[in-house]
Scaffold this active site. Structure first.
Site, PDB file in Angstrom:
ATOM      1  CB  THR A 123       2.726  -6.676   4.096  1.00 48.59           C
ATOM      2  OG1 THR A 123       1.526  -6.280   3.416  1.00 48.59           O
ATOM      3  CG2 THR A 123       3.174  -8.034   3.597  1.00 48.59           C
TER       4      THR A 123
ATOM      5  CE  LYS B 120      -0.818  -8.599   2.639  1.00 49.55           C
ATOM      6  NZ  LYS B 120      -0.143  -7.829   1.510  1.00 49.55           N
TER       7      LYS B 120
ATOM      8  CB  THR C 186      -0.945  -5.883  -2.725  1.00 46.77           C
ATOM      9  OG1 THR C 186      -0.281  -5.355  -3.835  1.00 46.77           O
ATOM     10  CG2 THR C 186       0.095  -6.630  -1.939  1.00 46.77           C
TER      11      THR C 186
END
Length: 408
Positions: A158, A184, A195
């Site tokens: 992202t 990620k 996250t």
């Protein structure tokens, strides 16, 4: 050049070496404006599987469905991932979309639905663009390749500025076993999952319960020891598939070479965790906090996390300010019992405090330690023999800029 430890070999940085029997793909399907956003990782045969998931009470559909599936049957054959849309806080439609994501993948690969795991990452609260996602999965299934690891690694990103991969090989029963991992994560990174998504594929033959236990223990010492900004997300997970195609004898804790595999697995996980911390949104430095002299590993971990998560410590590192008082203060509010009058602190190789009080240290030497790409903070509690390390990054102006306009 390859790096060789006493038990395993680390392949060169950026090496994309999928283990036997694995193929991968990644492409742009239109969920994001430009970058790749759908990835697929597939094993030729059913694989033992394990997973760990976010502790956030607000959880995306992919998290709840994967966790439920692995509890009932710890085996997988495919993982499908999309970036750009978290499919979190999307109600019943989000649950239905997650199920359709699994079903579409299973049908295209001619697999049982329960052998497919799903992962999503991106903006929370937005409906999933299912037409684009399903077309992306179709194209990915047609593009699967033994050389597709990098495409897969790119498809899960992202706000990351780079891919995060690791490849390790270790001999078990005279068989060459390969572990390949991708991850990620850049923002909303905090212990107890961040996250972050991480996926590890290996051709090792390993008992599923032993794999789950190993992953849980390793996660506590790696992924759960990183922080960027103190936020824990809704979609975090680590999934592992081990398809057994290396043909070693089944690995359990009783296997004579269990420790060799466990060390390689820990190294791969630690490398991915450190790369996530290093790539924190707007970060310029990786921060390693080593706590030693603790009465237990648990207490050392608690203190290390408290220091690396301190906004004041992180900004001091960014400004190359040898403000050791902020470090001691973070130890003090960690909730871990200690004696403030016994604490020693180092910035890199420069000792700045002893027995809880400041030393007449060389400011320029200390500053030079804080200007390096990797800043090491060492705290000695002088209470016992246990220790732990936590990883984070500095806090910069760019972190605010990136997150002030993340959705728009």
């Amino acid at each position: 050049m390859m790096v060789k430890s006493t038990t395993y070999t680390v392949l060169p940085d950026g090496t994309i070496t999928l283990p036997r029997g694995f193929k991968a793909a990644g492409l742009h399907a239109g969920i994001k404006k430009k970058r790749k956003d759908v990835g697929l990782l597939v094993s030729e045969v059913p694989a033992a599987a394990a997973g760990v998931f976010t502790l956030n009470t607000v959880r995306a559909a992919c998290v709840t469905q994967n966790e439920r599936q692995l509890k009932s049957n710890p085996h997988l054959q495919a993982i499908v991932v999309n970036s750009g849309n978290a499919n979190a806080c999307t109600g019943r439609q989000g649950d239905a979309d997650a199920l359709e994501m699994r079903a579409c993948t299973a049908e295209l690969l001619n697999l049982p639905v329960e052998s497919v795991a799903i992962a999503s990452t991106g903006v929370i609260g937005m409906p999933m663009p299912m037409a684009a996602l399903k077309q992306g999965i179709t194209s990915a299934s047609e593009s699967l390749s033994e050389q597709g690891g990098l495409d897969f690694a790119e498809a899960i990103l992202t706000t990351d500025t780079c891919t995060k991969t690791v490849a390790v090989q270790v001999e078990i029963d005279s068989k060459l076993v390969t572990l390949f991992g991708v991850a990620k994560g850049s923002g909303m990174i905090h212990p107890n999952m961040a996250t972050m998504l991480a996926f590890v594929a290996t051709d090792a033959n390993i008992d599923p319960s032993a794999l789950q236990k190993l992953l849980g223990k390793t996660t506590d010492r790696t992924y759960n020891c990183i922080t960027v900004d103190g936020d824990t997300s809704t979609n975090d997970m680590v999934l592992v598939m081990a398809n057994g195609m290396a043909d070693n004898k089944t690995l359990t804790e009783d296997h004579p070479e269990w420790d060799s595999f466990a060390e390689a697995f820990h190294f791969a996980s630690e490398q991915l965790a450190k790369e996530i911390a290093r790539d924190g949104e707007g970060a310029t430095k990786l921060v390693e906090v080593l706590v030693k002299g603790a009465v237990s590993e648990l207490s050392a971990t608690g203190i290390a996390k408290s220091i690396v998560g301190s906004s004041l410590v992180k900004t001091a590192v960014f400004g190359a300010d040898a403000n050791w008082g902020r470090i001691l203060a973070a130890v003090g509010y960690s909730g871990v019992p200690f004696d403030p009058e016994r604490v020693d602190i180092w910035l890199g190789s420069v000792q700045v405090a002893a027995d809880g009080m400041g030393l007449a240290f060389d400011e320029e030497a200390a500053k030079s330690q804080l200007l390096t790409d990797t800043v090491t903070i060492t705290v000695d509690l002088k209470l016992g023999d246990a220790g732990a390390t936590a990883y984070g990054c500095d806090l910069t102006y760019d972190y605010v800029r990136i997150n002030a306009s993340y959705r728009t």
